[in-house]
Scaffold this motif. Structure first.
Motif, PDB file in Angstrom:
ATOM      1  N   ILE A   9      -9.411  25.188  21.298  1.00 27.27           N
ATOM      2  CA  ILE A   9     -10.429  25.961  20.572  1.00 27.27           C
ATOM      3  C   ILE A   9     -10.464  25.582  19.096  1.00 27.27           C
ATOM      4  O   ILE A   9     -11.521  25.351  18.515  1.00 27.27           O
ATOM      5  CB  ILE A   9     -10.160  27.478  20.702  1.00 27.27           C
ATOM      6  N   CYS A  10      -9.290  25.527  18.482  1.00 26.67           N
ATOM      7  CA  CYS A  10      -9.213  25.245  17.045  1.00 26.67           C
ATOM      8  C   CYS A  10      -7.921  24.481  16.757  1.00 26.67           C
ATOM      9  O   CYS A  10      -6.988  25.045  16.177  1.00 26.67           O
ATOM     10  CB  CYS A  10      -9.289  26.530  16.221  1.00 26.67           C
ATOM     11  N   PRO A  11      -7.869  23.223  17.144  1.00 32.69           N
ATOM     12  CA  PRO A  11      -6.658  22.429  16.937  1.00 32.69           C
ATOM     13  C   PRO A  11      -6.450  22.047  15.472  1.00 32.69           C
ATOM     14  O   PRO A  11      -7.405  21.945  14.701  1.00 32.69           O
ATOM     15  CB  PRO A  11      -6.920  21.186  17.794  1.00 32.69           C
ATOM     16  N   GLY A  12      -5.183  21.842  15.115  1.00 32.76           N
ATOM     17  CA  GLY A  12      -4.856  21.420  13.760  1.00 32.76           C
ATOM     18  C   GLY A  12      -3.375  21.179  13.633  1.00 32.76           C
ATOM     19  O   GLY A  12      -2.571  21.802  14.328  1.00 32.76           O
ATOM     20  N   LYS A  13      -3.009  20.292  12.711  1.00 31.85           N
ATOM     21  CA  LYS A  13      -1.599  19.920  12.570  1.00 31.85           C
ATOM     22  C   LYS A  13      -0.798  20.956  11.793  1.00 31.85           C
ATOM     23  O   LYS A  13       0.437  20.959  11.832  1.00 31.85           O
ATOM     24  CB  LYS A  13      -1.484  18.556  11.898  1.00 31.85           C
ATOM     25  N   ASP A  14      -1.475  21.833  11.049  1.00 27.09           N
ATOM     26  CA  ASP A  14      -0.786  22.901  10.325  1.00 27.09           C
ATOM     27  C   ASP A  14      -1.689  24.128  10.291  1.00 27.09           C
ATOM     28  O   ASP A  14      -2.827  24.091  10.767  1.00 27.09           O
ATOM     29  CB  ASP A  14      -0.386  22.466   8.910  1.00 27.09           C
ATOM     30  N   VAL A  15      -1.176  25.232   9.736  1.00 24.73           N
ATOM     31  CA  VAL A  15      -1.929  26.491   9.792  1.00 24.73           C
ATOM     32  C   VAL A  15      -3.238  26.433   9.005  1.00 24.73           C
ATOM     33  O   VAL A  15      -4.235  27.053   9.391  1.00 24.73           O
ATOM     34  CB  VAL A  15      -1.067  27.676   9.308  1.00 24.73           C
ATOM     35  N   VAL A  16      -3.245  25.693   7.905  1.00 19.01           N
ATOM     36  CA  VAL A  16      -4.482  25.579   7.121  1.00 19.01           C
ATOM     37  C   VAL A  16      -5.547  24.809   7.903  1.00 19.01           C
ATOM     38  O   VAL A  16      -6.724  25.176   7.910  1.00 19.01           O
ATOM     39  CB  VAL A  16      -4.215  24.902   5.762  1.00 19.01           C
ATOM     40  N   ILE A  19      -1.698  32.186  16.847  1.00 18.18           N
ATOM     41  CA  ILE A  19      -2.984  31.507  16.712  1.00 18.18           C
ATOM     42  C   ILE A  19      -2.800  29.999  16.677  1.00 18.18           C
ATOM     43  O   ILE A  19      -3.580  29.250  17.276  1.00 18.18           O
ATOM     44  CB  ILE A  19      -3.738  31.988  15.453  1.00 18.18           C
ATOM     45  N   PHE A  20      -1.767  29.543  15.969  1.00 14.02           N
ATOM     46  CA  PHE A  20      -1.497  28.107  15.910  1.00 14.02           C
ATOM     47  C   PHE A  20      -1.281  27.559  17.323  1.00 14.02           C
ATOM     48  O   PHE A  20      -1.814  26.512  17.684  1.00 14.02           O
ATOM     49  CB  PHE A  20      -0.273  27.840  15.038  1.00 14.02           C
ATOM     50  N   ALA A  60     -12.078  36.340   7.127  1.00 10.22           N
ATOM     51  CA  ALA A  60     -10.963  35.445   6.808  1.00 10.22           C
ATOM     52  C   ALA A  60     -10.079  35.298   8.040  1.00 10.22           C
ATOM     53  O   ALA A  60      -9.910  36.244   8.808  1.00 10.22           O
ATOM     54  CB  ALA A  60     -10.152  36.015   5.644  1.00 10.22           C
ATOM     55  N   GLN A  61      -9.527  34.129   8.228  1.00 14.60           N
ATOM     56  CA  GLN A  61      -8.743  33.840   9.434  1.00 14.60           C
ATOM     57  C   GLN A  61      -7.266  33.715   9.089  1.00 14.60           C
ATOM     58  O   GLN A  61      -6.854  32.754   8.449  1.00 14.60           O
ATOM     59  CB  GLN A  61      -9.261  32.559  10.087  1.00 14.60           C
ATOM     60  N   VAL A  96      -5.775  24.673  11.170  1.00 14.03           N
ATOM     61  CA  VAL A  96      -6.247  25.564  12.244  1.00 14.03           C
ATOM     62  C   VAL A  96      -7.199  26.611  11.672  1.00 14.03           C
ATOM     63  O   VAL A  96      -8.227  26.937  12.284  1.00 14.03           O
ATOM     64  CB  VAL A  96      -5.055  26.225  12.962  1.00 14.03           C
ATOM     65  N   GLU A  97      -6.879  27.130  10.498  1.00 19.97           N
ATOM     66  CA  GLU A  97      -7.759  28.105   9.836  1.00 19.97           C
ATOM     67  C   GLU A  97      -9.149  27.500   9.620  1.00 19.97           C
ATOM     68  O   GLU A  97     -10.177  28.125   9.913  1.00 19.97           O
ATOM     69  CB  GLU A  97      -7.153  28.524   8.504  1.00 19.97           C
ATOM     70  N   ARG A  98      -9.186  26.268   9.140  1.00 15.96           N
ATOM     71  CA  ARG A  98     -10.470  25.596   8.895  1.00 15.96           C
ATOM     72  C   ARG A  98     -11.192  25.308  10.207  1.00 15.96           C
ATOM     73  O   ARG A  98     -12.424  25.377  10.282  1.00 15.96           O
ATOM     74  CB  ARG A  98     -10.233  24.311   8.116  1.00 15.96           C
ATOM     75  N   ALA A  99     -10.417  24.987  11.251  1.00 12.19           N
ATOM     76  CA  ALA A  99     -11.029  24.712  12.549  1.00 12.19           C
ATOM     77  C   ALA A  99     -11.687  25.969  13.117  1.00 12.19           C
ATOM     78  O   ALA A  99     -12.763  25.896  13.729  1.00 12.19           O
ATOM     79  CB  ALA A  99      -9.978  24.182  13.525  1.00 12.19           C
ATOM     80  N   ILE A 100     -11.060  27.132  12.904  1.00 18.61           N
ATOM     81  CA  ILE A 100     -11.679  28.392  13.342  1.00 18.61           C
ATOM     82  C   ILE A 100     -12.985  28.603  12.598  1.00 18.61           C
ATOM     83  O   ILE A 100     -14.019  28.933  13.192  1.00 18.61           O
ATOM     84  CB  ILE A 100     -10.735  29.585  13.100  1.00 18.61           C
ATOM     85  N   GLU A 101     -12.952  28.399  11.280  1.00 23.69           N
ATOM     86  CA  GLU A 101     -14.160  28.591  10.470  1.00 23.69           C
ATOM     87  C   GLU A 101     -15.261  27.619  10.881  1.00 23.69           C
ATOM     88  O   GLU A 101     -16.448  27.965  10.859  1.00 23.69           O
ATOM     89  CB  GLU A 101     -13.813  28.406   8.994  1.00 23.69           C
TER      90      GLU A 101
END
Length: 210
Positions: A150-157, A141-142, A134-135, A159-164
């Motif tokens: 590496i794992c861009p995203g507009k919010d923490v969720v 990390i954000f 789990a990330q 970014v979490e999905r981008a890591i996965e």
């Protein structure tokens, strides 16, 4: 950032720190939940200082309830938002005793129903105690995920999905620890230490310093 570049990023991070560990001190799943809940808007070092003596006398939900909210407050009053956190810890301890036999559930949904436990806290517990990949995305990390590409995203969720989605499976277990430590000690918010960064040549940060 493409797959092979991301794989190289984590190869280097793994080489530098093969078994990264979370910095919150704990002795079991329950004390880990409490420590992570207390760490919101506080430093790990500050939480550890407060919980070392606390966990010697209250390392189970039942013992925490016996200590009571007033007793708990005395132990954690150096931590930000300590009054609300004390209320949450007592409430979650009561729920664990009443509904889970004093044990911490290993379900994200069940963990998130506990007072003071959000998605990030649940993911930390799932990762560190049950070794589920789990990330847990925090501010470090954000920042690192978006700054490096590496794992861009507009919010923490996101970014979490981008890591996965982006991080190779063999690096998923420790991915969030590597990224947290990188953000905490190298890719700092105000003055990133780009000159000593292991992944500087791979990073997409346009403002890399010399």
């Amino acid at each position: 950032m493409d797959y092979m570049t991301i794989r190289e990023v984590f190869r280097r991070l793994h080489e530098a720190e093969p078994e990264p560990k979370g910095e919150l001190e704990h002795v079991n799943a329950y004390t880990l939940v409490v420590a992570v809940a207390l760490s919101a808007q506080a430093t790990d070092a500050g939480v550890n200082k407060a919980t070392r003596e606390l966990f010697k006398i209250a390392d189970t939900p039942a013992k925490m309830l016996a200590l009571g909210e007033a007793g708990l407050t005395e132990h954690i009053k150096t931590i930000g938002l300590f009054r609300q956190k004390a209320k949450n810890v007592i409430k979650l301890s009561q729920i664990l005793v009443d509904h889970y036999g004093g044990e911490v559930p290993n379900s994200r949904a069940a963990l998130q129903l506990l007072p003071g436990v959000g998605r990030k806290t649940a993911n930390v517990v799932l990762n560190m105690w049950w070794h589920y990949p789990a990330q847990a995305v925090d501010t470090h990390i954000f920042r690192v995920g978006n700054r490096t590409g590496i794992c861009p995203g507009k919010d923490v969720v996101a970014v979490e999905r981008a890591i996965e989605d982006n991080v190779p499976a063999d690096y998923q277990q420790h991915a969030h620890h590597w990224l947290i430590l990188h953000g905490r000690y190298t890719c700092k918010a105000r003055k990133p230490l780009c000159g000593t960064c292991l992944i500087r040549d791979l990073c997409q940060f346009e403002e890399k310093n010399l």
